[in-house]
Design a protein around this motif. Structure first.
Motif, PDB file in Angstrom:
ATOM      1  N   ALA A  46       0.808  -1.219   0.000  1.00 51.89           N
ATOM      2  CA  ALA A  46       0.000   0.000   0.000  1.00 51.89           C
ATOM      3  C   ALA A  46       0.840   1.268   0.000  1.00 51.89           C
ATOM      4  O   ALA A  46       0.432   2.287  -0.561  1.00 51.89           O
ATOM      5  CB  ALA A  46      -0.943   0.000   1.208  1.00 51.89           C
ATOM      6  N   THR A  47       2.004   1.229   0.641  1.00 53.66           N
ATOM      7  CA  THR A  47       2.815   2.446   0.757  1.00 53.66           C
ATOM      8  C   THR A  47       3.960   2.523  -0.257  1.00 53.66           C
ATOM      9  O   THR A  47       4.574   3.577  -0.386  1.00 53.66           O
ATOM     10  CB  THR A  47       3.374   2.599   2.190  1.00 53.66           C
ATOM     11  N   ALA A  48       4.225   1.446  -0.984  1.00 55.69           N
ATOM     12  CA  ALA A  48       5.302   1.465  -1.990  1.00 55.69           C
ATOM     13  C   ALA A  48       5.150   2.617  -2.989  1.00 55.69           C
ATOM     14  O   ALA A  48       6.134   3.280  -3.313  1.00 55.69           O
ATOM     15  CB  ALA A  48       5.389   0.120  -2.708  1.00 55.69           C
ATOM     16  N   PRO A  49       3.945   2.924  -3.476  1.00 53.75           N
ATOM     17  CA  PRO A  49       3.819   4.046  -4.412  1.00 53.75           C
ATOM     18  C   PRO A  49       4.233   5.385  -3.793  1.00 53.75           C
ATOM     19  O   PRO A  49       4.580   6.320  -4.512  1.00 53.75           O
ATOM     20  CB  PRO A  49       2.333   4.063  -4.775  1.00 53.75           C
ATOM     21  N   PHE A  50       4.191   5.471  -2.468  1.00 56.90           N
ATOM     22  CA  PHE A  50       4.503   6.730  -1.801  1.00 56.90           C
ATOM     23  C   PHE A  50       6.008   6.952  -1.650  1.00 56.90           C
ATOM     24  O   PHE A  50       6.435   7.942  -1.058  1.00 56.90           O
ATOM     25  CB  PHE A  50       3.783   6.823  -0.458  1.00 56.90           C
ATOM     26  N   GLN A  51       6.813   6.042  -2.207  1.00 55.20           N
ATOM     27  CA  GLN A  51       8.241   6.317  -2.332  1.00 55.20           C
ATOM     28  C   GLN A  51       8.407   7.581  -3.178  1.00 55.20           C
ATOM     29  O   GLN A  51       9.363   8.317  -3.004  1.00 55.20           O
ATOM     30  CB  GLN A  51       8.977   5.138  -2.997  1.00 55.20           C
ATOM     31  N   ARG A  52       7.475   7.778  -4.077  1.00 60.60           N
ATOM     32  CA  ARG A  52       7.438   9.021  -4.852  1.00 60.60           C
ATOM     33  C   ARG A  52       6.591  10.005  -4.045  1.00 60.60           C
ATOM     34  O   ARG A  52       5.375   9.835  -3.902  1.00 60.60           O
ATOM     35  CB  ARG A  52       6.843   8.774  -6.241  1.00 60.60           C
ATOM     36  N   HIS A  53       7.234  11.011  -3.506  1.00 57.42           N
ATOM     37  CA  HIS A  53       6.596  11.979  -2.616  1.00 57.42           C
ATOM     38  C   HIS A  53       5.335  12.570  -3.233  1.00 57.42           C
ATOM     39  O   HIS A  53       4.301  12.706  -2.579  1.00 57.42           O
ATOM     40  CB  HIS A  53       7.615  13.075  -2.257  1.00 57.42           C
ATOM     41  N   ALA A  54       5.391  12.897  -4.493  1.00 53.95           N
ATOM     42  CA  ALA A  54       4.240  13.503  -5.166  1.00 53.95           C
ATOM     43  C   ALA A  54       3.026  12.568  -5.158  1.00 53.95           C
ATOM     44  O   ALA A  54       1.884  13.025  -5.072  1.00 53.95           O
ATOM     45  CB  ALA A  54       4.599  13.884  -6.603  1.00 53.95           C
TER      46      ALA A  54
END
Length: 192
Positions: A46-54
């Motif tokens: 769930a949080t892997a995409p949030f490696q990209r801050h934007a």
């Protein structure tokens, strides 16, 4: 130079698959290791995409402009990004907060996540509604950290950066706030 999150995402996927494939068992402390591992795998995905801050900002995580450090010197949280739609969530895929650190290149790197659940009776002297996630009880109850935040329980998970103080420790000594990035201390009251 922009770094690709692909190596981190591949590592997270490998860990997630290993955790899901692990057989369920109860630990001596009564923690269902299989369930806890599956829940952590869910949080990784769930949080892997949030490696990209934007991507985190687009998903509703609002950045605080200040880096949070422990005034006692045990480390820092980094820059909190709250999505208050997930306050009171105990869903491993919906943490209320993401924590970022400066990446040294002018950007932000995801280091940890947090769940926040409000205390039902708002009484600091009771804890009969303490939630659990990953087989771990939340810490608290805590007084609100900003105006309007109720008495609450919290659970931190250092999923994206190792914490020598423990995976569920509040502060991480490996996270540091750059000079000038912390919230200014309120002025001292005038002496009489």
């Amino acid at each position: 130079m922009v770094r690709s999150p692909a190596p981190a995402l591949a590592a997270a996927a490998a860990l997630a698959l290993a955790a899901v494939a692990a057989p369920a068992s109860a630990s001596p402390a009564g923690i269902d290791a299989g369930r806890a591992g599956a829940d952590r795998a869910t949080t990784y995905r769930a949080t892997a995409p949030f490696q990209r801050h934007a991507a985190a900002v687009r998903a509703g995580y609002v950045p605080d402009k200040y880096c949070i450090e422990d005034r006692a010197g045990s480390g820092a949280l980094g820059y909190p990004h709250f999505n208050h739609a997930y306050d009171n969530s105990v869903d491993p895929a919906k943490p209320a907060a993401l924590y970022y650190e400066d990446d040294g290149l002018g950007g932000k790197r995801l280091v940890g996540v947090q769940w926040v659940v409000y205390d039902r009776d708002q009484d600091m002297g009771t804890d009969d509604d303490r939630p659990k996630l990953f087989g771990r009880p939340f810490t608290g109850p805590h007084l609100g950290h900003f105006p309007g935040q109720p008495v609450h329980y919290a659970l931190h998970l250092w999923l994206w950066k190792k914490n020598p103080s423990g995976t569920f420790g509040t502060y991480n000594p490996e996270v540091a706030c750059l000079p000038g990035t912390t919230r200014p201390k309120p002025p001292a009251p005038p002496s009489t």
